[in-house]
Design a protein around this motif. Structure first.
Motif, PDB file in Angstrom:
ATOM      1  N   PRO A  50       1.076  24.461   0.436  1.00  0.00           N
ATOM      2  CA  PRO A  50       1.819  23.727  -0.609  1.00  0.00           C
ATOM      3  C   PRO A  50       2.758  22.683  -0.026  1.00  0.00           C
ATOM      4  N   LEU A  51       3.412  23.000   1.101  1.00  0.00           N
ATOM      5  CA  LEU A  51       4.331  22.042   1.711  1.00  0.00           C
ATOM      6  C   LEU A  51       3.589  20.803   2.188  1.00  0.00           C
ATOM      7  N   LEU A  52       2.461  20.985   2.868  1.00  0.00           N
ATOM      8  CA  LEU A  52       1.697  19.840   3.346  1.00  0.00           C
ATOM      9  C   LEU A  52       1.127  19.042   2.178  1.00  0.00           C
ATOM     10  N   PHE A  53       0.703  19.742   1.121  1.00  0.00           N
ATOM     11  CA  PHE A  53       0.171  19.040  -0.050  1.00  0.00           C
ATOM     12  C   PHE A  53       1.262  18.197  -0.708  1.00  0.00           C
ATOM     13  N   GLN A  54       2.459  18.752  -0.859  1.00  0.00           N
ATOM     14  CA  GLN A  54       3.554  18.002  -1.469  1.00  0.00           C
ATOM     15  C   GLN A  54       3.963  16.826  -0.589  1.00  0.00           C
ATOM     16  N   THR A  55       3.971  17.030   0.737  1.00  0.00           N
ATOM     17  CA  THR A  55       4.314  15.927   1.639  1.00  0.00           C
ATOM     18  C   THR A  55       3.297  14.796   1.534  1.00  0.00           C
ATOM     19  N   GLY A  56       2.011  15.152   1.524  1.00  0.00           N
ATOM     20  CA  GLY A  56       0.982  14.124   1.371  1.00  0.00           C
ATOM     21  C   GLY A  56       1.059  13.412   0.034  1.00  0.00           C
ATOM     22  N   LEU A  57       1.333  14.170  -1.036  1.00  0.00           N
ATOM     23  CA  LEU A  57       1.451  13.559  -2.362  1.00  0.00           C
ATOM     24  C   LEU A  57       2.644  12.613  -2.414  1.00  0.00           C
ATOM     25  N   TRP A  58       3.748  13.010  -1.793  1.00  0.00           N
ATOM     26  CA  TRP A  58       4.947  12.163  -1.784  1.00  0.00           C
ATOM     27  C   TRP A  58       4.690  10.881  -0.994  1.00  0.00           C
ATOM     28  N   LEU A  59       4.018  10.994   0.163  1.00  0.00           N
ATOM     29  CA  LEU A  59       3.719   9.802   0.959  1.00  0.00           C
ATOM     30  C   LEU A  59       2.766   8.874   0.210  1.00  0.00           C
ATOM     31  N   ALA A  60       1.778   9.450  -0.486  1.00  0.00           N
ATOM     32  CA  ALA A  60       0.849   8.617  -1.247  1.00  0.00           C
ATOM     33  C   ALA A  60       1.565   7.898  -2.393  1.00  0.00           C
ATOM     34  N   ALA A  61       2.475   8.617  -3.090  1.00  0.00           N
ATOM     35  CA  ALA A  61       3.218   7.983  -4.182  1.00  0.00           C
ATOM     36  C   ALA A  61       4.139   6.882  -3.656  1.00  0.00           C
ATOM     37  N   TYR A  62       4.760   7.118  -2.507  1.00  0.00           N
ATOM     38  CA  TYR A  62       5.635   6.102  -1.925  1.00  0.00           C
ATOM     39  C   TYR A  62       4.830   4.874  -1.502  1.00  0.00           C
ATOM     40  N   ARG A  63       3.667   5.117  -0.891  1.00  0.00           N
ATOM     41  CA  ARG A  63       2.840   3.986  -0.470  1.00  0.00           C
ATOM     42  C   ARG A  63       2.359   3.203  -1.682  1.00  0.00           C
ATOM     43  N   TRP A  64       1.995   3.893  -2.763  1.00  0.00           N
ATOM     44  CA  TRP A  64       1.508   3.207  -3.960  1.00  0.00           C
ATOM     45  C   TRP A  64       2.635   2.398  -4.608  1.00  0.00           C
ATOM     46  N   SER A  65       3.854   2.965  -4.626  1.00  0.00           N
ATOM     47  CA  SER A  65       4.963   2.273  -5.289  1.00  0.00           C
ATOM     48  C   SER A  65       5.421   1.044  -4.528  1.00  0.00           C
ATOM     49  N   THR A  66       5.166   0.994  -3.220  1.00  0.00           N
ATOM     50  CA  THR A  66       5.606  -0.141  -2.407  1.00  0.00           C
ATOM     51  C   THR A  66       4.463  -1.082  -2.062  1.00  0.00           C
ATOM     52  N   ALA A  67       3.276  -0.829  -2.598  1.00  0.00           N
ATOM     53  CA  ALA A  67       2.118  -1.640  -2.220  1.00  0.00           C
ATOM     54  C   ALA A  67       2.113  -3.001  -2.899  1.00  0.00           C
ATOM     55  N   GLY A  68       2.790  -3.144  -4.065  1.00  0.00           N
ATOM     56  CA  GLY A  68       2.799  -4.410  -4.783  1.00  0.00           C
ATOM     57  C   GLY A  68       1.486  -4.651  -5.486  1.00  0.00           C
ATOM     58  N   ARG A  69       1.104  -5.916  -5.646  1.00  0.00           N
ATOM     59  CA  ARG A  69      -0.129  -6.289  -6.336  1.00  0.00           C
ATOM     60  C   ARG A  69      -1.309  -6.100  -5.393  1.00  0.00           C
ATOM     61  N   THR A  70      -2.066  -5.054  -5.635  1.00  0.00           N
ATOM     62  CA  THR A  70      -3.117  -4.669  -4.703  1.00  0.00           C
ATOM     63  C   THR A  70      -4.312  -5.605  -4.742  1.00  0.00           C
ATOM     64  N   PHE A  71      -4.621  -6.186  -5.920  1.00  0.00           N
ATOM     65  CA  PHE A  71      -5.859  -6.936  -6.087  1.00  0.00           C
ATOM     66  C   PHE A  71      -5.701  -8.421  -5.766  1.00  0.00           C
ATOM     67  N   ILE A  72      -4.598  -8.843  -5.199  1.00  0.00           N
ATOM     68  CA  ILE A  72      -4.378 -10.251  -4.863  1.00  0.00           C
ATOM     69  C   ILE A  72      -4.306 -10.377  -3.345  1.00  0.00           C
ATOM     70  N   ASP A  73      -5.050 -11.315  -2.828  1.00  0.00           N
ATOM     71  CA  ASP A  73      -5.049 -11.544  -1.395  1.00  0.00           C
ATOM     72  C   ASP A  73      -3.673 -12.060  -0.969  1.00  0.00           C
ATOM     73  N   PRO A  74      -2.991 -11.374  -0.037  1.00  0.00           N
ATOM     74  CA  PRO A  74      -1.651 -11.834   0.374  1.00  0.00           C
ATOM     75  C   PRO A  74      -1.664 -13.238   0.957  1.00  0.00           C
ATOM     76  N   ASP A  75      -2.748 -13.610   1.664  1.00  0.00           N
ATOM     77  CA  ASP A  75      -2.799 -14.948   2.265  1.00  0.00           C
ATOM     78  C   ASP A  75      -2.915 -16.030   1.201  1.00  0.00           C
ATOM     79  N   GLN A  76      -3.640 -15.747   0.129  1.00  0.00           N
ATOM     80  CA  GLN A  76      -3.793 -16.736  -0.929  1.00  0.00           C
ATOM     81  C   GLN A  76      -2.563 -16.784  -1.834  1.00  0.00           C
ATOM     82  N   ASP A  77      -1.844 -15.687  -1.950  1.00  0.00           N
ATOM     83  CA  ASP A  77      -0.714 -15.622  -2.875  1.00  0.00           C
ATOM     84  C   ASP A  77       0.610 -15.983  -2.197  1.00  0.00           C
ATOM     85  N   ARG A  78       0.576 -16.334  -0.935  1.00  0.00           N
ATOM     86  CA  ARG A  78       1.811 -16.615  -0.214  1.00  0.00           C
ATOM     87  C   ARG A  78       2.370 -17.980  -0.629  1.00  0.00           C
ATOM     88  N   ARG A  79       3.603 -18.008  -1.027  1.00  0.00           N
ATOM     89  CA  ARG A  79       4.266 -19.249  -1.446  1.00  0.00           C
ATOM     90  C   ARG A  79       5.345 -19.610  -0.432  1.00  0.00           C
TER      91      ARG A  79
END
Length: 469
Positions: free
Chosen positions: A287-316
């Motif tokens: 359970p501890l490892l599962f919760q740690t993995g779930l927390w890391l996945a949620a953190y990565r998803w929340s900080t990923a930004g717009r996933t479907f846009i190419d960063p090189d094309q969207d750079r201003r």
């Protein structure tokens, strides 16, 4: 760098997983004298390989337990030949360097509650050990080491299991043999135990002392549910070296009967390839490892930004301060009339300079006066200019904001725009004399407001650098 600790934590979890895998792989790959004490894979005098081979020849179903739980189809007789636990071992000797008590049984012991349930279902557990096990504690069976001419706390050479773990020559074995008899009904077997643990004669309900020497008890049987538990105070009868001594062979054939038989290798730290996950589950880490993995996945998803846009094309490209000031001036020009624009510009200048000086707006003139240097003087002059501009009600061109006081004609001399009638009337009514010198020096045209904002931004940055230095 702000996400560096996330990857550091992920690396630590991965390193721990690999370390656990390698540790169990080493345990599973042991052989010969490096195999844990009393293992069926140990073929020196201090293993139980001979007993296991005997059971394989006499019984139709013989297996080893190499996981932290018994399978539903593993029934019959469970044989546990256990080393002394580390707590008891250190109580018996003062020489830690000689003892070498790295006891896998302390970590890999099967859960006591599961063992009792398994026995209660009609199975038999045979436990041979010099230690006080959790199972004995759960049943209320007391025991002690026999110190009468036997183990002595201050004599490290009597550390029997340390001698055996090193695979030392049996001729130099420490300790003393105790000759005892197994008496149960009409069965009687002569047995020899080396440095055994002595049990109390009186025990819980159902306890029958059967392995005795006079008034001393070195083993017995206790009924539990539909099954029974056999306790022997030393591993001696199961060892390769002593299996043929006395009536050990006959005693084992009586206890194993027709089987099936299971030899506990998990207690020795030996497991098969699937034991990593089972070990994590046994220690409750899943359970501890599962919760740690779930927390890391949620953190990565929340900080990923717009996933479907190419960063090189969207750079201003980043906006500089000059563009921001021009935009602010344009907004002022479109949103308010001339008087409001001047007042707003003055407020913006005061706010920027006050933030740079870390003071309230009403304290700004005094703070600039207290400072020395060209930067403070330029900031004070700029403050006067913006204040005079905000306080002035002089008429100006609606298009370019050029000051029209004193002008003649119907068109702006700056941009040529036709001057509205109300503005021409204000021009004719305005006068030139008696003006503030600072206010008179302000040239109000279309570049006046942006110029004030740019200068205020530059001076604010210079004031910050001067304050830090």
């Amino acid at each position: 760098m702000k996400r560096g600790w996330v990857w550091l934590l992920t690396g630590a979890v991965g390193f721990a997983s690999v370390a656990a895998l390698l540790h169990l792989a080493i345990q599973a790959g042991r052989g010969g004298e490096t195999t844990p004490l009393y293992s069926v894979r140990r073929f020196d005098p201090y293993g139980t390989a001979a007993l296991y081979r005997l059971a394989e020849r006499r019984l139709t179903d013989v297996t080893t337990l190499e996981r932290p739980s018994l399978d539903p189809d593993q029934t019959g007789v469970l044989v546990q030949v256990l080393p002394t636990n580390s707590g008891d071992a250190h109580a018996l000797t003062e020489a830690d360097a000689l003892a070498e008590w790295d006891v896998p049984g302390d970590v890999y012991a099967l859960p006591t509650s599961a063992l009792l349930e398994w026995v209660a279902a009609g199975n038999t557990l045979i436990q041979l050990t010099r230690g006080q096990t959790p199972l004995m504690d759960a049943l209320g069976i007391g025991s002690t080491i026999d110190h009468e001419g036997s183990l002595v706390v201050t004599n490290p050479r009597l550390d029997v299991e340390s001698h055996q773990r090193r695979g030392a020559t049996p001729d130099t074995r420490p300790g003393m043999d105790v000759e005892v008899a197994w008496l149960e009904g009409e069965d009687a077997f002569a047995m020899s135990l080396r440095e055994p643990r002595r049990f109390e004669i009186k025990g819980p309900e159902g306890w029958r002392p059967t392995l005795r020497m006079g008034g001393l008890v070195y083993g017995g049987v206790i009924e539990h549910g539909e099954g029974s538990i056999v306790l022997v105070g030393a591993p001696t009868p199961a060892l390769n070296q002593h299996l043929r001594d006395g009536d050990h062979l006959a005693w084992w054939l009586t206890q194993l009967d027709d089987g099936p038989a299971v030899f506990d290798e998990w207690a020795h730290g030996i497991g098969h390839a699937g034991s990593v996950i089972e070990t994590l589950a046994y220690f409750g880490l899943v359970p501890l490892l599962f919760q740690t993995g779930l927390w890391l996945a949620a953190y990565r998803w929340s900080t990923a930004g717009r996933t479907f846009i190419d960063p090189d094309q969207d750079r201003r490209p980043p906006r500089n301060s000059a563009e921001e000031i021009d935009t602010l001036a344009r907004l002022y020009d479109q949103a308010w009339d001339d008087t409001e624009r001047r007042r707003r510009t003055h407020d913006e200048v005061v706010t920027r300079l006050a933030e740079a000086c870390r003071c309230r707006p009403d304290e700004l003139p005094a703070r600039l006066k207290a400072r020395s240097g060209p930067t403070a003087e330029a900031a004070a002059l700029l403050l006067k200019e913006s204040g005079a501009l905000a306080a002035s009600d002089r008429p100006s061109c609606p298009k370019c904001h050029y000051e029209l006081r004193g002008s003649v004609g119907d068109h702006c001399p700056e941009c040529g725009e036709l001057i509205p009638r109300r503005v021409r009337q204000a021009v004719s009514q305005s006068s030139l004399p008696d003006v503030d010198p600072a206010a008179a020096s302000v040239n109000t045209n279309r570049h006046t407001l942006p110029d004030l904002l740019k200068r205020s931004a530059q001076l604010a940055e210079e004031l910050r650098r001067a304050r830090r230095s």
